[in-house]
Design a protein around this motif. Sequence first.
Motif, PDB file in Angstrom:
ATOM      1  N   ASN A  67      10.178   0.963   5.139  1.00  0.00           N
ATOM      2  CA  ASN A  67      10.027   1.342   3.791  1.00  0.00           C
ATOM      3  C   ASN A  67       9.762   0.200   2.907  1.00  0.00           C
ATOM      4  N   PRO A  99       7.949  -1.085  -0.129  1.00  0.00           N
ATOM      5  CA  PRO A  99       7.242  -0.444  -1.447  1.00  0.00           C
ATOM      6  C   PRO A  99       6.409  -1.731  -2.103  1.00  0.00           C
ATOM      7  N   ASP A 124       0.568   0.001   3.417  1.00  0.00           N
ATOM      8  CA  ASP A 124       1.606   0.894   3.473  1.00  0.00           C
ATOM      9  C   ASP A 124       1.148   1.866   2.204  1.00  0.00           C
ATOM     10  N   ASN A 130       3.350   4.607   0.957  1.00  0.00           N
ATOM     11  CA  ASN A 130       4.403   4.652   0.112  1.00  0.00           C
ATOM     12  C   ASN A 130       4.567   5.327  -1.274  1.00  0.00           C
ATOM     13  N   TYR A 139       3.198   2.989  -4.175  1.00  0.00           N
ATOM     14  CA  TYR A 139       1.893   2.375  -3.810  1.00  0.00           C
ATOM     15  C   TYR A 139       0.772   2.417  -5.091  1.00  0.00           C
ATOM     16  N   SER A 145      10.142   5.217  -3.864  1.00  0.00           N
ATOM     17  CA  SER A 145      10.024   4.976  -2.295  1.00  0.00           C
ATOM     18  C   SER A 145      11.136   5.293  -1.541  1.00  0.00           C
TER      19      SER A 145
END
Length: 146
Positions: A84, A86, A92, A95, A98, A145
């Motif tokens: 994870n 963030p 990613d 997430n 994001y 997240s």
Amino acid sequence: MWASSAARSNASSTSAARSGSTMRLTLGCLLGLELRRIGSGKRLTFGKGGEATLSQWMAENPRVGWLEHAEPWALESELISQLNLPLNLDQDRRNAFYDRLKELRAQARHQARVLPISAKPVALTSPAGIRRNLPERCSEVSRRSG
């Protein structure tokens, strides 16, 4: 975790070149520092005072580790898919933070382009102001997240 030599340098460097890193852009936006255009107007920075404040904050807070590997790019996608992260906008997108982080950075860039070019930008957020802004923004990262 793997970090490129550029990331390792950005985490500890005090040279002027570090001011253009995406890691510093993200952290500066989360800390509430004002992004400004300087010079010809193409370069965005938090200014001398903001960059110094950000460097001080980074010296006291984040930790960066790395692992030397013959082909670090081979591990990057796998690690990003399992962890994870963030603050990683590059790979990613799943997430929860994001969209908010991308929006925050876009707003800072837009505001910098609206403001006049700064000959000698200064930090508009004191370290005390950063301490007030950061917990709110970090708790938002945790909520989105987690």
